[in-house]
Design a protein around this motif. Structure first.
Motif, PDB file in Angstrom:
ATOM      1  N   PRO A 159      14.948 -38.850 -46.471  1.00 20.16           N
ATOM      2  CA  PRO A 159      14.241 -37.598 -46.168  1.00 20.16           C
ATOM      3  C   PRO A 159      14.667 -37.045 -44.814  1.00 20.16           C
ATOM      4  O   PRO A 159      15.005 -37.812 -43.909  1.00 20.16           O
ATOM      5  CB  PRO A 159      12.767 -38.007 -46.117  1.00 20.16           C
ATOM      6  CG  PRO A 159      12.691 -39.378 -46.636  1.00 20.16           C
ATOM      7  CD  PRO A 159      14.038 -39.990 -46.558  1.00 20.16           C
ATOM      8  N   LYS A 160      14.615 -35.733 -44.664  1.00 22.28           N
ATOM      9  CA  LYS A 160      15.065 -35.151 -43.399  1.00 22.28           C
ATOM     10  C   LYS A 160      14.187 -35.588 -42.224  1.00 22.28           C
ATOM     11  O   LYS A 160      14.652 -35.621 -41.097  1.00 22.28           O
ATOM     12  CB  LYS A 160      15.181 -33.639 -43.515  1.00 22.28           C
ATOM     13  CG  LYS A 160      13.912 -32.831 -43.513  1.00 22.28           C
ATOM     14  CD  LYS A 160      14.300 -31.355 -43.414  1.00 22.28           C
ATOM     15  CE  LYS A 160      13.207 -30.336 -43.544  1.00 22.28           C
ATOM     16  NZ  LYS A 160      11.839 -30.681 -43.782  1.00 22.28           N
ATOM     17  N   GLU A 161      12.946 -36.001 -42.496  1.00 24.26           N
ATOM     18  CA  GLU A 161      12.059 -36.441 -41.415  1.00 24.26           C
ATOM     19  C   GLU A 161      12.078 -37.957 -41.259  1.00 24.26           C
ATOM     20  O   GLU A 161      11.099 -38.554 -40.808  1.00 24.26           O
ATOM     21  CB  GLU A 161      10.600 -36.018 -41.685  1.00 24.26           C
ATOM     22  CG  GLU A 161      10.380 -34.631 -42.175  1.00 24.26           C
ATOM     23  CD  GLU A 161      10.509 -34.497 -43.692  1.00 24.26           C
ATOM     24  OE1 GLU A 161      11.003 -35.440 -44.351  1.00 24.26           O
ATOM     25  OE2 GLU A 161      10.132 -33.432 -44.205  1.00 24.26           O
ATOM     26  N   ILE A 162      13.164 -38.612 -41.626  1.00 22.06           N
ATOM     27  CA  ILE A 162      13.175 -40.077 -41.656  1.00 22.06           C
ATOM     28  C   ILE A 162      12.848 -40.689 -40.294  1.00 22.06           C
ATOM     29  O   ILE A 162      12.222 -41.755 -40.214  1.00 22.06           O
ATOM     30  CB  ILE A 162      14.531 -40.603 -42.196  1.00 22.06           C
ATOM     31  CG1 ILE A 162      14.501 -42.122 -42.358  1.00 22.06           C
ATOM     32  CG2 ILE A 162      15.693 -40.176 -41.323  1.00 22.06           C
ATOM     33  CD1 ILE A 162      13.517 -42.614 -43.376  1.00 22.06           C
ATOM     34  N   ASP A 163      13.216 -40.016 -39.204  1.00 21.15           N
ATOM     35  CA  ASP A 163      12.939 -40.558 -37.872  1.00 21.15           C
ATOM     36  C   ASP A 163      11.451 -40.874 -37.689  1.00 21.15           C
ATOM     37  O   ASP A 163      11.083 -41.935 -37.182  1.00 21.15           O
ATOM     38  CB  ASP A 163      13.384 -39.561 -36.794  1.00 21.15           C
ATOM     39  CG  ASP A 163      14.825 -39.157 -36.944  1.00 21.15           C
ATOM     40  OD1 ASP A 163      15.669 -39.638 -36.184  1.00 21.15           O
ATOM     41  OD2 ASP A 163      15.129 -38.356 -37.857  1.00 21.15           O
ATOM     42  N   ILE A 164      10.608 -39.909 -38.101  1.00 16.62           N
ATOM     43  CA  ILE A 164       9.162 -40.117 -37.940  1.00 16.62           C
ATOM     44  C   ILE A 164       8.646 -41.115 -38.963  1.00 16.62           C
ATOM     45  O   ILE A 164       7.861 -42.010 -38.649  1.00 16.62           O
ATOM     46  CB  ILE A 164       8.415 -38.779 -38.102  1.00 16.62           C
ATOM     47  CG1 ILE A 164       8.798 -37.825 -36.977  1.00 16.62           C
ATOM     48  CG2 ILE A 164       6.911 -38.994 -38.124  1.00 16.62           C
ATOM     49  CD1 ILE A 164       8.300 -36.405 -37.210  1.00 16.62           C
TER      50      ILE A 164
ATOM     51  N   THR B 143      13.257 -32.604 -49.089  1.00 19.52           N
ATOM     52  CA  THR B 143      14.553 -32.185 -48.571  1.00 19.52           C
ATOM     53  C   THR B 143      15.283 -33.426 -48.084  1.00 19.52           C
ATOM     54  O   THR B 143      14.722 -34.237 -47.360  1.00 19.52           O
ATOM     55  CB  THR B 143      14.378 -31.180 -47.422  1.00 19.52           C
ATOM     56  OG1 THR B 143      13.641 -30.073 -47.911  1.00 19.52           O
ATOM     57  CG2 THR B 143      15.718 -30.702 -46.907  1.00 19.52           C
ATOM     58  N   THR B 144      16.543 -33.554 -48.487  1.00 17.96           N
ATOM     59  CA  THR B 144      17.281 -34.787 -48.203  1.00 17.96           C
ATOM     60  C   THR B 144      18.362 -34.553 -47.151  1.00 17.96           C
ATOM     61  O   THR B 144      18.829 -33.441 -46.941  1.00 17.96           O
ATOM     62  CB  THR B 144      17.998 -35.315 -49.462  1.00 17.96           C
ATOM     63  OG1 THR B 144      19.099 -34.459 -49.744  1.00 17.96           O
ATOM     64  CG2 THR B 144      17.080 -35.372 -50.645  1.00 17.96           C
ATOM     65  N   THR B 145      18.750 -35.646 -46.541  1.00 18.66           N
ATOM     66  CA  THR B 145      19.888 -35.673 -45.627  1.00 18.66           C
ATOM     67  C   THR B 145      20.631 -36.972 -45.929  1.00 18.66           C
ATOM     68  O   THR B 145      20.032 -37.895 -46.488  1.00 18.66           O
ATOM     69  CB  THR B 145      19.373 -35.575 -44.170  1.00 18.66           C
ATOM     70  OG1 THR B 145      20.451 -35.248 -43.307  1.00 18.66           O
ATOM     71  CG2 THR B 145      18.737 -36.867 -43.693  1.00 18.66           C
TER      72      THR B 145
END
Lengths: 306, 306, 306, 306
Positions: free
Chosen positions: A270-275, B267-269
């Protein structure tokens, strides 16, 4: 025609995959229980035949499924930590003088693969304090040590080699391995925690030469705690289809050989993987802290972990 | 029935989307050229009708498509930087005393959104040196300043408000805005660089209240440089289908309303985004450095950028 | 013979410096109070003559001195936060609809200078929520926005230029500036918090061209909150001497011109600054959160700050 | 009366300390050579008596002293790397099939102590490639693996235990240990590189229980590469004094027992340590890369190190 298989590190998803196809899975038992807002499922693989079919060794696989960790309150947060602790304690023999080695697998520099190192950063590590600062230890704290050995591409050493070397030296009574996992369902990403007593078994044919880390290779019980952080792109496509087409249609598309190579090679996070991974690491670390150190509180943990 | 649209920030992909459907796109011109290993496409939107259809303002959109930046050699690396520089120079009027404000949009703490801040970290910033340390400056260096203002959720301030405030104060002769983009094709992630002279225009209906950053709002030319870092999960599914089914079948599935909400919201990265975005930021920053500072070399840049 | 002066950003230390020398300081008032484990001193500069002598503008400088933040318990932690909040509230007029702009000064990439950015990362920022998500806001939360503009060497822009640009645009009713400070006493590093109503005034002769950020330049009240993170090497030497020699001897050595240039140019920070500054940033941020948002709790803060 | 000793990890500084006092140092040989802009000194401890006096084991200690790494050009940069490589090669027997284990000591989360981990991040690690991707390896590349095991306070395990465990498992033909050091002269911080063939020997009486990592404990040659990053505050004071007073006066002050405890307990690092240590880590890593992999170039290194 090559049948495309779906990659997942979750026993629960493998089991669902077969039951969706109505295939026989004798030798696998599944039990559900629900603690408020946490769905818990225990998959037990009991026979070698079932193990081979599932692609996972005989043993117990407990899965906790939680709401999005970003939006839970303190009460549910503690409940999840306590539940993780309970499941870990179920799998570890209750020795009086327990000494545990915790291994944080994965690559600290790749966010989606950094669960292991981020968990070890938040553990209450005590092994050295028994001699250096016993006044910091309450009675019934375990002797805990923790290492994040790094990944093959960075160290040049198979993880299993480092872990077994340290294990032979320290002779812990059990090992807990923490790692980021792959799921097939995006809804499980950083919402599912899998705890099992079979260690880490990459299995044949996955193309990943990482070797097994288990009681068989280390000689002591190995608990693995994992959280899914990635999903293959092709799996997302397949799951989308299976919600609109029937199985035969969906399978036909996926086995047509027409799916572009860049999709087949693409693994997403996911694009928010950091959090998301930070929240997961906190909750897994605290679950382990609660499991190993009797009566430890969040405040005690704060003192140990900067 | 609501028709699902595919999100992309790349004019090239929007154009491809319409041409795939064989729809009329008069008012849009497309020109290709290929410099060894770099595919370059210029999309020019010429009329208001075309702008409305494309969902993007009248202007020039240049797209560079490169091989995977992790595996290119030094010669190609420099060639890409020089090409970015050339395209930027084409879009900026060649004033004698040029002063440029560069804005790194995005959230430094979310890896997939950190392109802007990572680029500003690597820029040769000179504005203060003209008075403080002119001996560090070669002739023909531009006056460059750079800010990463942070995102609305962190600052509480619309990015456009901060940018226009700084722009009014400093009165640069042009602004370059750098941002991470969404693509529809996963093969474009950190392989495509879009340079346009229309600034940042989130557009109506996207649900994102970020306001326009453009010549209209700032009063000076605004170049936007972007690199795709994310793709919607549903787009991956759609692209997979379109490689196996015909358009009518594919559209029917996507407009059936049966796609699960968690896929629609996801949304993926790529799982290796940490490395990919670092490489992209380096190449974009050096492209900008080459564009603004005549005759600057990689060695000169190393002295400015720690 | 040039008389070496000792650099400090703390009004309290400047005052101590003069009183140690038994110099007249009419126009400066000092009041002490002690809340359990927190020593609080208020220095008030009342006249222009005193301001010139102190090298700091007329105004109030409140200093909190705390135990080592690494080893305090939760009760004292909260007490310090509350005390910071009280002192800030004393200095801000209590408007009904207060809107506050918080500026985190300093360089995120230099640990010893990263207090400002680390504090802004932990603030409860609300300005955008009044329109975007009012349901997240309790009554009596202030409208808070926050920016870390970066330092001159990175942006090419004087901090004061960015701050005044944003301030003119947003027209907050007050500004709070957070910055890392220099002290003369190593025992104050990350143990002292200075809160003043005079803003940031680098002063003439320091050789630092950073310009003033104050009510005079911004047109609204400016509260500055700072924590010392660095000490000049020469100051450590001087303090060591003053504990063993008398003043005349000590001064003679320091004004002999024999001190090596590398010591004169060297500014130190503790080797554990990474941990110390993280603790300071947390406590300052929470002090500000408590000051601005009535009745906010630690749990509320956790929901806003990831 | 207890005589205060000055802490340093540099054999050169210990030697200077004794020669300043005109004390006998038979059994220690010192040779200087200067390569343009790099001062090189070799201290050889030859007898047990000298070893005891120096507080360091019998062996060779080579010290490179360089200009500030932030301001050197590419030519000097490469020269320093090559010189580090040469000194390392002098100390390692030239086996045909050499396999080297590199250990990065220190704490990644404490900037001043992160030299070891930062160096291992930049090494060309090859051990796994001989079986996994031999096409990436030129002839005459060594088999290199690297681990940053973490520090006792984080892992609960003595570094020596982890290192010897890994060493027993992998049986390298030599070990290189990289660590941040303490110096007594602030001018040496990140400007001096010490290379020795005696490993890491914390020595008796330092109060640091970290155990020896050397040929004696590991059974293979152990090269240690270190860079000073910290200086005790009391040392700064002492060096200041010794530039203005004579030795007797200076010693009297330092042995008076009047120096405040907070100064005695305080270890400093430069405020810009983040940048300085990054530069040091790069140069040490490249020195090691050049030493171990024949004919490797900076471009080759770039391909291996992201």
């Amino acid at each position: 025609m090559k049948i495309m298989s779906i990659r997942t590190d979750l026993a629960l998803e493998t089991h669902q995959h077969f039951t969706e196809k109505a295939e026989d899975l004798s030798g696998v038992k599944v039990a559900d229980k629900s603690v408020k807002d946490i769905e818990i499922t225990q998959v037990t693989i009991e026979t070698e035949e079932a193990a081979e079919k599932m692609g996972k060794p005989i043993g117990n696989y407990i899965t906790l499924h939680t709401p999005d960790l970003r939006y839970i309150d303190k009460i549910l947060y503690e409940k999840i930590c306590r539940q993780i602790a309970n499941e870990i304690k179920e799998l570890i023999d209750d020795d009086v003088d327990k000494s545990i080695l915790i291994i944080g697998l994965g690559n600290r520099a790749i966010t989606s693969d950094s669960l292991g190192p981020q968990v070890t950063d938040r553990l209450v590590v005590t092994r050295h304090l028994f001699s250096h600062a016993p006044e910091m230890l309450s009675t019934n704290y375990a002797s805990v040590c923790a290492v994040s050995p790094g990944v093959l591409g960075i160290t040049g050493i198979e993880t299993e080699e480092i872990v077994s070397a340290i294990c032979e030296k320290l002779k812990p009574c059990a090992v807990i391995v923490v790692d980021a996992l792959a799921a097939r369902n995006i809804d499980r990403i950083t919402k599912t925690i899998q705890i099992c007593d079979t260690g880490i078994n990459p299995g044949a044919g996955v193309g990943n030469n990482r070797r097994e880390i288990s009681q068989k290779t280390l000689g002591v019980p190995v608990i693995a705690v994992g959280v899914p952080t990635v999903v293959d792109a092709v799996t997302i496509a397949k799951d989308t289809l299976s919600s609109t087409l029937n199985d035969a249609e969906s399978d036909m598309i996926f086995n047509s050989g027409k799916i572009p190579q860049e999709i087949l090679n693409f693994t997403t996070t996911p694009k928010e993987i950091d959090i998301l991974i930070k929240k997961s690491a906190e909750i897994v670390a605290n679950g382990i802290n609660f499991a190993l150190h009797d009566n430890i509180t969040f405040e005690d943990i704060d003192i140990f972990v900067n």
